[in-house]
Scaffold this active site. Sequence first.
Site, PDB file in Angstrom:
ATOM      1  N   ASP A 144      -1.174 -29.708  33.893  1.00 41.88           N
ATOM      2  CA  ASP A 144      -0.198 -30.443  33.096  1.00 41.88           C
ATOM      3  C   ASP A 144       1.063 -29.602  32.864  1.00 41.88           C
ATOM      4  O   ASP A 144       0.960 -28.400  32.581  1.00 41.88           O
ATOM      5  CB  ASP A 144      -0.879 -30.766  31.744  1.00 41.88           C
ATOM      6  N   GLU A 180     -12.275 -17.484  43.940  1.00 37.78           N
ATOM      7  CA  GLU A 180     -13.554 -16.801  43.723  1.00 37.78           C
ATOM      8  C   GLU A 180     -14.723 -17.737  44.017  1.00 37.78           C
ATOM      9  O   GLU A 180     -15.859 -17.303  44.170  1.00 37.78           O
ATOM     10  CB  GLU A 180     -13.689 -16.375  42.241  1.00 37.78           C
TER      11      GLU A 180
HETATM   12  C1  BGC Z   1       1.225 -35.591  30.485  1.00 41.01           C
HETATM   13  C2  BGC Z   1       1.649 -36.467  29.361  1.00 41.01           C
HETATM   14  C3  BGC Z   1       1.700 -35.608  28.107  1.00 41.01           C
HETATM   15  C4  BGC Z   1       2.601 -34.383  28.315  1.00 41.01           C
HETATM   16  C5  BGC Z   1       2.395 -33.361  27.248  1.00 41.01           C
HETATM   17  C6  BGC Z   1       2.438 -34.683  30.559  1.00 41.01           C
HETATM   18  O1  BGC Z   1       3.028 -34.407  31.555  1.00 41.01           O
HETATM   19  O2  BGC Z   1       1.015 -36.264  31.696  1.00 41.01           O
HETATM   20  O3  BGC Z   1       0.796 -37.552  29.195  1.00 41.01           O
HETATM   21  O4  BGC Z   1       2.226 -36.354  27.057  1.00 41.01           O
HETATM   22  O5  BGC Z   1       2.291 -33.764  29.517  1.00 41.01           O
HETATM   23  O6  BGC Z   1       1.170 -32.727  27.418  1.00 41.01           O
END
Ligand code: BGC
Length: 564
Positions: free
Chosen positions: A211, A253
């Site tokens: 993310d 790993e």
């Molecule tokens: C996720 C979102 C989230 C954001 C903050 C993003 O890119 O896909 O859904 O709100 O990251 O974590």
Amino acid sequence: MSGGNGKVRVGGPWWRTAVTYQVYPRSLRDSTGSGIGDLNGITESLEYIRSLGVDAIWLSPFYPSPQVDAGYDVSDYTDVDPLFGTLEDFDRLVTTADKMGLRVIIDLVPNHSSDQHPLFQAALAAPAGSPERSLYHFVSEDEPPNNWRSVFGGPSWTRVDQNDLTESQWYYHLFAPEQPDFNWENPAVLEFFKGVLRFWLDRGVAGFRIDVSDALIKDTEWPDTPDHSPVIPKDESSPVHRIYRHLRAVLDEYPGDRMAVLETGAPDSTVALFLRPDEMHQAFNLRFLKTPWNARALAKSIIDSLAAAKQVGTTVTWVSENHDNTRSVSRYGTDEAAVGEYVPEVTGSGRTKPDAGQRLRGERRARAMALLLLSLPGSAYIYQGQELGLPQVDDLPDEVLTDPVFFRSKGTQRGRDGCRIPLPWRGEEPPYGFSPEPAATWLPQPDDWASLTVETQNSEAASMLNWYRLLLNLREKEPALGSGILAWISNPEDPSQKTEGNVLHFSLTSPHGRTLEVLVNFGTKNFPIPAGKVLAASFPLPEGDGKSVGVPEDGAILVATENG
Ligand code: BGC
């Protein structure tokens, strides 16, 4: 390790050409009657997912969380939120998926934690300048340290103690105040996340979706910027590359080609740097997702992405929907048919429903896009409900909205709830088999979704669901799809083409020399169908004289050429 369905693969590790189904845990299936989807609901749905013909699933966050941002605010990285079940449920999910040949990828949220995470709570309890505070970005100033805005709206800085103005430290959050950013310049943060990776790799996950992957490093001189946007170094010299190399080493790993796919909105040339052989494996092609329904724009996007991936020896990860963006049947149906910024635009007041013409146009285009998505060389992601052609739900009442985008923008943006509605499985009315009945689902489902359920679409030959099944099935049999070499026959970026800029037409040649052709018509006039045997058409193709009618506006066709 999860997955490995024994399909014949060409060209290296599984992820290079895999199709992955994104599961949004709160909205796939509720096994308890809580109105919120859960891990056991996912396990119950694996047979359906497997039957689509995909290779892997990606689970959006299911970790303990105050759920300020639907789980993207993690308060414990190595457990399951009781909302969704237990670690034992997770293990059962992975084992069941493995038996079906489905790999499991999970979401890693390394840019920020929840403000309730013990590390952030310890930082708050510790004094300014302490090792605890150095895990996050705390800055001493009388005023907010700079003018950067948060992605969700409002300032990016929050004063540590609102009631004690002698406490002059502020902490930084790219998103909501409840999502403080980690300080990735501190090696202890890297060590912490290496442990998190190993915890889940030991439990059999095949990889991670990372993310906000490209924002881990900020310019900690904290300069003001003219447009209030953050300064996030991503170039060759950014420490983010060192971080990726460390994460890569942990993945390496383990046996079985464990992988990471990056969420990044960076341009193709920057993304290529992240995907060098000792860094990460793949990155979502969010630019493709955000490209308008326009032949020239799509051609450019495809050409640039393929070139960038080739430069570093990886493949492109095609994506047209996810949990952050307007559903494609709605997006492609609008007059502009274009998508907005990183945090999705929210159409007008959010109270308008598309008219019948827009709905049909959106659906036609989404079908054509499915053929592009699943034929282009590389891997592809499908977001749950995309295969049902679910539309964006734009008329949710204010009181049910949960997205921080809605609250932080003071209601001027309605946020992303409309693409996260619980899936309709069967029956005539909500909850359409999502929950054991009756149950109030966490977001209400529209009353007119009976025609979109899995059950209904299973029984209709021409449904969106059966269209996806057909394409995925063909992809299993035809290595030219996903693993082929692309050669343009016509595209508007090529000045010598003769199609008035309205057609994308390319061939795909499999490693065994079989050639298929894909043609998508963006113009209003029908376009001749290429010679050969039609394998799939996104529009009704009349028996017999079908070929003389041609490919209509917004139609796409897949043909096996005579020599193929
Ligand atoms: C996720 C979102 C989230 C954001 C903050 C993003 O890119 O896909 O859904 O709100 O990251 O974590």
